[in-house]
Design a protein around this motif. Structure first.
Motif: not given
Length: 279
Positions: A48-55
């Motif tokens: 929910d809080e990480t916008h970069d899918l890779g991260v």
């Protein structure tokens, strides 16, 4: 901050309905469910809080490693340090925590579900398994209670999906089965743009009916011998089902607002189950 203080802060700070059910547990069970809930929150927050899918994928992979490491006696994260004594005490396996991570990984790769059976797989991982773990912590003594806990977890997740349609749409996600949207002629673009309509209302009524049916099914599956021990789950059911009824009575305003119950009302609903057995 100790690991126990960390998980307590994580659980209390979430404002979740689950927290109110924890308050009535004896200390050793409360410590266990608080640590497990904090773990679930950590995993959910990655998505929910990480916008970069890779991260986000990298963080979830780290958590997979951390769970395996913790079960080998090499915990690093405070959540796992708080959890492992509880895991051993209640017989909770690493595979169950890894299932929760797997469910959240699905959120990174899948934003639509073709039909309800497909959605059920996701709900099984992020909610059904959680229900099964919680039932063990609460004091399960009958094998049939597993089916109750799993079914109740699905009911909770469907309630969450109904409540969060608008918020999920902002993130580009739709958890309503595509074939059922087609049945009511609701276009994905309408949901993503948060356009209400009588067609959408009919679709949501169908989703609510399914959730209500799961609550009833769960209650029927709970063995009488475990009813007292499973009161925390019944408290959560009272809170969640009341929320679902509030959403229904308000006309499913879920595209534009998040319907909530006040903390006092949640506590009252939990107390009624604890003291009076009413839910």
């Amino acid at each position: 901050m100790t690991p126990q203080q960390y998980v307590q802060q994580k659980a209390a700070g979430s404002g979740s309905s689950f927290y109110y059910a924890f308050l009535f547990l004896p200390p050793h069970r409360r410590a266990a469910i608080t640590a497990f809930y904090a773990f679930c929150r950590e995993i959910d927050d990655v998505v929910d809080e990480t916008h970069d899918l890779g991260v986000a994928a990298t963080k979830l992979a780290w958590w997979q490693t951390e769970v395996r490491r913790a079960y080998e006696g090499q915990s690093q994260h405070p959540v796992m340090l708080a959890w492992m004594p509880c895991a051993h005490a209640f017989g909770i396996h690493a595979e169950q925590l890894l299932s929760v991570i797997e469910g959240c990984q699905m959120d990174l790769n899948q934003t639509r579900y073709l039909d309800y059976p497909g959605l059920q797989r996701y709900c099984h991982l992020v909610a059904g398994v959680v229900g099964e773990v919680a039932a063990r912590i609460f004091g399960q003594s009958q094998p049939e209670t597993t089916a109750y806990a799993h079914t109740l977890g699905l009911a909770f997740q469907l309630t969450n999906i109904i409540r969060d349609v608008g918020e999920d749409a902002v993130r580009g996600r739709i958890y309503l089965p595509i074939n059922e949207m087609q049945q009511f002629d609701v276009k994905a673009q309408e949901v993503l743009q948060r356009q209400d309509s009588p067609r959408f209302q009919s679709l949501m009524r169908q989703q609510a009916e399914r959730a209500h049916a799961l609550y009833e099914q769960a209650f029927e599956l709970l063995p009488q011998a475990d009813r007292r021990a499973q009161k925390p789950g019944l408290m959560m059911a009272s809170i969640y089902r009341t929320l679902l009824r509030e959403i229904e009575s308000a006309g499913f305003p879920v595209l534009h607002q998040r319907v909530r119950l006040t903390p006092l009302r949640k506590f009252w609903l939990a107390w009624k189950v604890q003291a009076l057995g009413r839910f």
